[in-house]
Design an enzyme around this catalytic site. Structure first.
Site, PDB file in Angstrom:
ATOM      1  N   HIS A   1       0.839  -1.207   0.000  1.00 46.22           N
ATOM      2  CA  HIS A   1       0.000   0.000   0.000  1.00 46.22           C
ATOM      3  C   HIS A   1       0.875   1.260   0.000  1.00 46.22           C
ATOM      4  CE1 HIS A   1      -3.100  -2.637   2.266  1.00 46.22           C
ATOM      5  NE2 HIS A   1      -3.638  -2.387   1.087  1.00 46.22           N
TER       6      HIS A   1
ATOM      7  N   LYS B   1     -15.611  -8.664   3.690  1.00 53.04           N
ATOM      8  CA  LYS B   1     -14.492  -8.952   4.601  1.00 53.04           C
ATOM      9  C   LYS B   1     -14.852  -8.631   6.047  1.00 53.04           C
ATOM     10  CE  LYS B   1     -10.680  -7.973   1.384  1.00 53.04           C
ATOM     11  NZ  LYS B   1      -9.658  -6.961   1.011  1.00 53.04           N
TER      12      LYS B   1
ATOM     13  N   ARG C   1      -2.015  -6.625  -8.418  1.00 53.62           N
ATOM     14  CA  ARG C   1      -0.845  -7.518  -8.370  1.00 53.62           C
ATOM     15  C   ARG C   1      -0.875  -8.570  -9.456  1.00 53.62           C
ATOM     16  NH1 ARG C   1      -2.503  -9.014  -2.386  1.00 53.62           N
ATOM     17  NH2 ARG C   1      -4.407  -9.000  -3.593  1.00 53.62           N
TER      18      ARG C   1
ATOM     19  N   SER D   1      -2.606  -7.686   3.027  1.00 47.18           N
ATOM     20  CA  SER D   1      -3.001  -7.564   4.437  1.00 47.18           C
ATOM     21  C   SER D   1      -3.349  -8.935   4.999  1.00 47.18           C
ATOM     22  CB  SER D   1      -4.217  -6.646   4.562  1.00 47.18           C
ATOM     23  OG  SER D   1      -3.910  -5.357   4.116  1.00 47.18           O
TER      24      SER D   1
HETATM   25  O1  PNS Z   1      -8.888  -3.289   0.167  1.00 45.51           O
HETATM   26  P1  PNS Z   1     -10.166  -3.804  -0.420  1.00 45.51           P
HETATM   27  O2  PNS Z   1     -10.924  -4.653   0.579  1.00 45.51           O
HETATM   28  O3  PNS Z   1      -9.972  -4.524  -1.722  1.00 45.51           O
HETATM   29  O4  PNS Z   1     -11.070  -2.502  -0.740  1.00 45.51           O
HETATM   30  C1  PNS Z   1     -12.355  -2.626  -1.278  1.00 45.51           C
HETATM   31  C2  PNS Z   1     -13.153  -1.339  -1.018  1.00 45.51           C
HETATM   32  C3  PNS Z   1     -13.234  -1.056   0.468  1.00 45.51           C
HETATM   33  C4  PNS Z   1     -12.456  -0.171  -1.723  1.00 45.51           C
HETATM   34  C5  PNS Z   1     -14.587  -1.529  -1.632  1.00 45.51           C
HETATM   35  O5  PNS Z   1     -15.195  -2.627  -1.024  1.00 45.51           O
HETATM   36  C6  PNS Z   1     -15.441  -0.286  -1.491  1.00 45.51           C
HETATM   37  O6  PNS Z   1     -15.333   0.623  -2.295  1.00 45.51           O
HETATM   38  N1  PNS Z   1     -16.299  -0.238  -0.439  1.00 45.51           N
HETATM   39  C7  PNS Z   1     -17.190   0.882  -0.211  1.00 45.51           C
HETATM   40  C8  PNS Z   1     -18.592   0.575  -0.724  1.00 45.51           C
HETATM   41  C9  PNS Z   1     -18.704   0.843  -2.226  1.00 45.51           C
HETATM   42  O7  PNS Z   1     -18.525   1.953  -2.705  1.00 45.51           O
HETATM   43  N2  PNS Z   1     -19.059  -0.209  -2.991  1.00 45.51           N
HETATM   44  C10 PNS Z   1     -19.289  -0.108  -4.408  1.00 45.51           C
HETATM   45  C11 PNS Z   1     -18.102  -0.489  -5.237  1.00 45.51           C
HETATM   46  S1  PNS Z   1     -18.489  -1.894  -6.209  1.00 45.51           S
END
Ligand code: PNS
Length: 167
Positions: free
Chosen positions: A17, A41, A92, A130
């Site tokens: 990150h 998650k 990745r 993570s």
């Molecule tokens: O690190 P991650 O878990 O891959 O991040 C994913 C994250 C948190 C960026 C994604 O789940 C997110 O944007 N969550 C907020 C809710 C949202 O906007 N969802 C619509 C996107 S499909």
């Protein structure tokens, strides 16, 4: 002023990150690193703990055009709130690519002023995630190669406080 958002779970922030943050802050005038909820998650650290760790890391990297925050809601809403023109994600591998294109399409539908910019992970960070950090920590292993040194003790302390993270 061009503003971007790096969204994620950051549970916890890793060196991978940090590499993305460092590269993004060279491209944009200001970058918000935003802890959001991934409904798929279950997290180990609270949102507040994750923001605190990210901010500590940003400060230790000496980056001044970047701030850690959290938001309970959609990424597309947060980007509007802070007037961001882009969201940045690191990938990745092919699986990341597939997931990210799907997410970019949805985010564009929700906010069609928003670009998703994909940064390719540098080879040395590709295996770091993570979840790997959490797994090593749960078994009492050393994660200092994978996370910034400034948060190693925070992670250790967190795992020492809990009796067991294993099934
Ligand atoms: O690190 P991650 O878990 O891959 O991040 C994913 C994250 C948190 C960026 C994604 O789940 C997110 O944007 N969550 C907020 C809710 C949202 O906007 N969802 C619509 C996107 S499909």
């Amino acid at each position: 002023m061009k503003i971007a958002v790096i969204p994620g779970s950051f549970d916890p922030i890793t060196n991978a990150h940090c590499d993305i943050i460092s590269r993004a802050t060279k491209i944009f005038d200001f970058v918000h690193v935003c802890v959001l909820t991934n409904v798929n998650k279950k997290t180990m650290f609270t949102s507040e703990q994750r923001v605190d760790m990210i901010q500590k890391v940003i400060d230790s990297m000496g980056i001044s055009n970047c701030k850690a925050t959290s938001y309970e809601g959609l990424l597309s809403e947060f980007t509007k709130k802070v007037s961001a023109v882009a969201t940045i994600r690191g990938i990745r591998n092919i699986s990341d690519y597939e997931a990210e294109t799907a997410m970019a399409d949805i985010n564009f539908r929700l906010n069609n002023a928003l670009e998703t910019i994909i940064l390719l992970s540098r080879p040395e960070f590709r295996a770091i995630s993570s979840s790997v950090v959490r797994e090593i920590s749960a078994f009492g292993g050393d994660v200092s190669e994978f996370v910034p040194s400034i948060i190693v003790d925070d992670i250790k302390a967190h795992y020492n406080r809990k009796e067991s993270f294993l099934p």
